[in-house]
Design a protein around this motif. Structure first.
Motif, PDB file in Angstrom:
ATOM      1  N   TYR A  87       0.896  -1.215  -0.005  1.00 39.65           N
ATOM      2  CA  TYR A  87       0.101   0.024  -0.007  1.00 39.65           C
ATOM      3  C   TYR A  87       1.014   1.281   0.000  1.00 39.65           C
ATOM      4  N   ASP A  88       1.083   1.783  -1.205  1.00 39.48           N
ATOM      5  CA  ASP A  88       2.096   2.960  -1.382  1.00 39.48           C
ATOM      6  C   ASP A  88       1.395   4.355  -0.883  1.00 39.48           C
ATOM      7  N   PRO A  89       2.271   5.310  -0.654  1.00 37.01           N
ATOM      8  CA  PRO A  89       1.721   6.638  -0.503  1.00 37.01           C
ATOM      9  C   PRO A  89       1.338   7.062  -1.886  1.00 37.01           C
ATOM     10  N   ALA A  90       0.739   8.314  -1.854  1.00 35.83           N
ATOM     11  CA  ALA A  90       0.346   8.847  -3.028  1.00 35.83           C
ATOM     12  C   ALA A  90       1.473   9.294  -4.103  1.00 35.83           C
ATOM     13  N   MET A  91       1.570   8.530  -5.069  1.00 37.57           N
ATOM     14  CA  MET A  91       2.523   8.822  -5.953  1.00 37.57           C
ATOM     15  C   MET A  91       1.789   9.189  -7.539  1.00 37.57           C
ATOM     16  N   CYS A  92       2.356   9.874  -8.385  1.00 37.49           N
ATOM     17  CA  CYS A  92       1.921   9.979  -9.765  1.00 37.49           C
ATOM     18  C   CYS A  92       1.740   8.793 -10.590  1.00 37.49           C
ATOM     19  N   CYS A  93       2.317   7.841 -10.286  1.00 34.96           N
ATOM     20  CA  CYS A  93       2.388   6.514 -10.992  1.00 34.96           C
ATOM     21  C   CYS A  93       2.404   5.329 -10.085  1.00 34.96           C
ATOM     22  N   VAL A 145       2.484 -10.284  -6.250  1.00 36.88           N
ATOM     23  CA  VAL A 145       3.188  -9.021  -5.644  1.00 36.88           C
ATOM     24  C   VAL A 145       1.866  -7.955  -6.403  1.00 36.88           C
ATOM     25  N   THR A 146       1.201  -7.149  -5.518  1.00 41.03           N
ATOM     26  CA  THR A 146       0.164  -6.432  -6.058  1.00 41.03           C
ATOM     27  C   THR A 146       0.656  -4.851  -5.096  1.00 41.03           C
ATOM     28  N   ARG A 147       0.495  -3.775  -6.123  1.00 39.47           N
ATOM     29  CA  ARG A 147       0.914  -2.475  -5.419  1.00 39.47           C
ATOM     30  C   ARG A 147      -0.335  -1.797  -5.535  1.00 39.47           C
ATOM     31  N   ILE A 148      -0.618  -1.270  -4.408  1.00 40.04           N
ATOM     32  CA  ILE A 148      -1.939  -0.224  -4.434  1.00 40.04           C
ATOM     33  C   ILE A 148      -1.422   1.304  -4.078  1.00 40.04           C
ATOM     34  N   ASN A 149      -1.785   1.992  -4.852  1.00 43.70           N
ATOM     35  CA  ASN A 149      -1.389   3.461  -4.794  1.00 43.70           C
ATOM     36  C   ASN A 149      -2.630   4.465  -4.245  1.00 43.70           C
ATOM     37  N   SER A 167      -3.309   7.461  -4.373  1.00 45.69           N
ATOM     38  CA  SER A 167      -3.864   8.525  -5.239  1.00 45.69           C
ATOM     39  C   SER A 167      -4.678   7.928  -6.095  1.00 45.69           C
ATOM     40  N   GLN A 168      -4.300   6.656  -6.529  1.00 47.99           N
ATOM     41  CA  GLN A 168      -5.144   5.988  -7.443  1.00 47.99           C
ATOM     42  C   GLN A 168      -6.371   4.996  -7.121  1.00 47.99           C
ATOM     43  N   GLU A 169      -6.100   4.558  -5.791  1.00 49.40           N
ATOM     44  CA  GLU A 169      -7.248   3.459  -5.397  1.00 49.40           C
ATOM     45  C   GLU A 169      -7.418   3.776  -3.981  1.00 49.40           C
ATOM     46  N   PRO A 170      -7.830   4.884  -3.584  1.00 49.49           N
ATOM     47  CA  PRO A 170      -8.014   5.341  -2.185  1.00 49.49           C
ATOM     48  C   PRO A 170      -9.003   4.518  -1.293  1.00 49.49           C
ATOM     49  N   ALA A 171     -10.013   3.706  -1.974  1.00 48.10           N
ATOM     50  CA  ALA A 171     -10.940   3.055  -1.332  1.00 48.10           C
ATOM     51  C   ALA A 171     -10.344   1.930  -0.844  1.00 48.10           C
ATOM     52  N   LYS A 172      -9.608   1.304  -1.663  1.00 46.06           N
ATOM     53  CA  LYS A 172      -8.999  -0.135  -1.124  1.00 46.06           C
ATOM     54  C   LYS A 172      -8.059   0.125   0.070  1.00 46.06           C
ATOM     55  N   PHE A 173      -7.875   1.395   0.472  1.00 42.63           N
ATOM     56  CA  PHE A 173      -6.867   1.721   1.846  1.00 42.63           C
ATOM     57  C   PHE A 173      -7.991   1.772   3.011  1.00 42.63           C
ATOM     58  N   ALA A 174      -9.198   2.159   2.538  1.00 45.81           N
ATOM     59  CA  ALA A 174     -10.403   2.251   3.487  1.00 45.81           C
ATOM     60  C   ALA A 174     -10.868   0.836   3.876  1.00 45.81           C
ATOM     61  N   VAL A 201       2.708   0.397   3.501  1.00 50.94           N
ATOM     62  CA  VAL A 201       2.276  -0.708   4.373  1.00 50.94           C
ATOM     63  C   VAL A 201       2.773  -1.853   3.688  1.00 50.94           C
ATOM     64  N   ILE A 202       3.333  -2.874   4.215  1.00 50.85           N
ATOM     65  CA  ILE A 202       3.517  -3.916   3.287  1.00 50.85           C
ATOM     66  C   ILE A 202       2.794  -5.263   3.932  1.00 50.85           C
ATOM     67  N   MET A 203       1.812  -5.921   3.343  1.00 54.55           N
ATOM     68  CA  MET A 203       1.287  -7.033   3.745  1.00 54.55           C
ATOM     69  C   MET A 203       1.655  -8.317   3.126  1.00 54.55           C
ATOM     70  N   LEU A 204       1.560  -9.125   4.141  1.00 57.61           N
ATOM     71  CA  LEU A 204       1.938 -10.766   3.457  1.00 57.61           C
ATOM     72  C   LEU A 204       0.593 -11.443   3.895  1.00 57.61           C
TER      73      LEU A 204
END
Length: 133
Positions: free
Chosen positions: A7-13, A43-47, A49-56, A75-78
């Motif tokens: 779960y990455d912070p807001a990034m442009c890509c 491996v899945t990356r969630i940004n 800025s692009q997918e805020p609902a997945k964080f919630a 946040v790194i989840m296994l």
């Protein structure tokens, strides 16, 4: 199959490897994730800025954000287990989390295990979500 979710912070890509000033540490982390994939790890990356609902939707990630704000990212989840927050782990740490054999000779990480970055320089989520780098 083991699944690592970042779960990455807001990034442009999606990887932070964009713009004129790319942080080498983000490039290295992306390479480390590719290395994990080559070992059969999903491996899945969630940004943010692009997918805020997945964080919630994820209670553990949501709790990190509520307690630490964006400083708690990435946040790194296994699977369903929170393994790391607030920094990008080095290749050796990722390998240990995922149960993959690793020696320094098999990788080129060289990281100190505590990197952060938002498309070239550390910026607030507000600054990064307004546009690319």
């Amino acid at each position: 199959m083991t699944n690592v979710t970042v779960y990455d912070p807001a990034m442009c890509c999606s990887t932070g490897i964009c713009g004129a000033e790319v942080e080498q540490q983000l490039v290295t982390f992306a390479a480390d994730l590719d290395w994990l994939k080559s070992k059969g790890i999903a491996v899945t990356r969630i940004n943010l800025s692009q997918e805020p609902a997945k964080f919630a939707e994820n209670n553990k990630v949501k709790a990190v954000l509520e307690s630490s704000g964006v400083e708690g990212l990435p946040v790194i989840m296994l699977g369903d287990t929170l393994n790391s927050s607030g920094r990008y782990p080095a290749r050796g740490e990722l390998a240990e989390m995922a149960g993959v054999a690793y020696t320094s000779e098999t990788g080129t990480s060289g990281q100190d295990g505590s990197i952060s970055g938002y498309c070239g320089s550390k910026k607030s989520a507000e600054e990064t979500s307004s546009g690319c780098c």
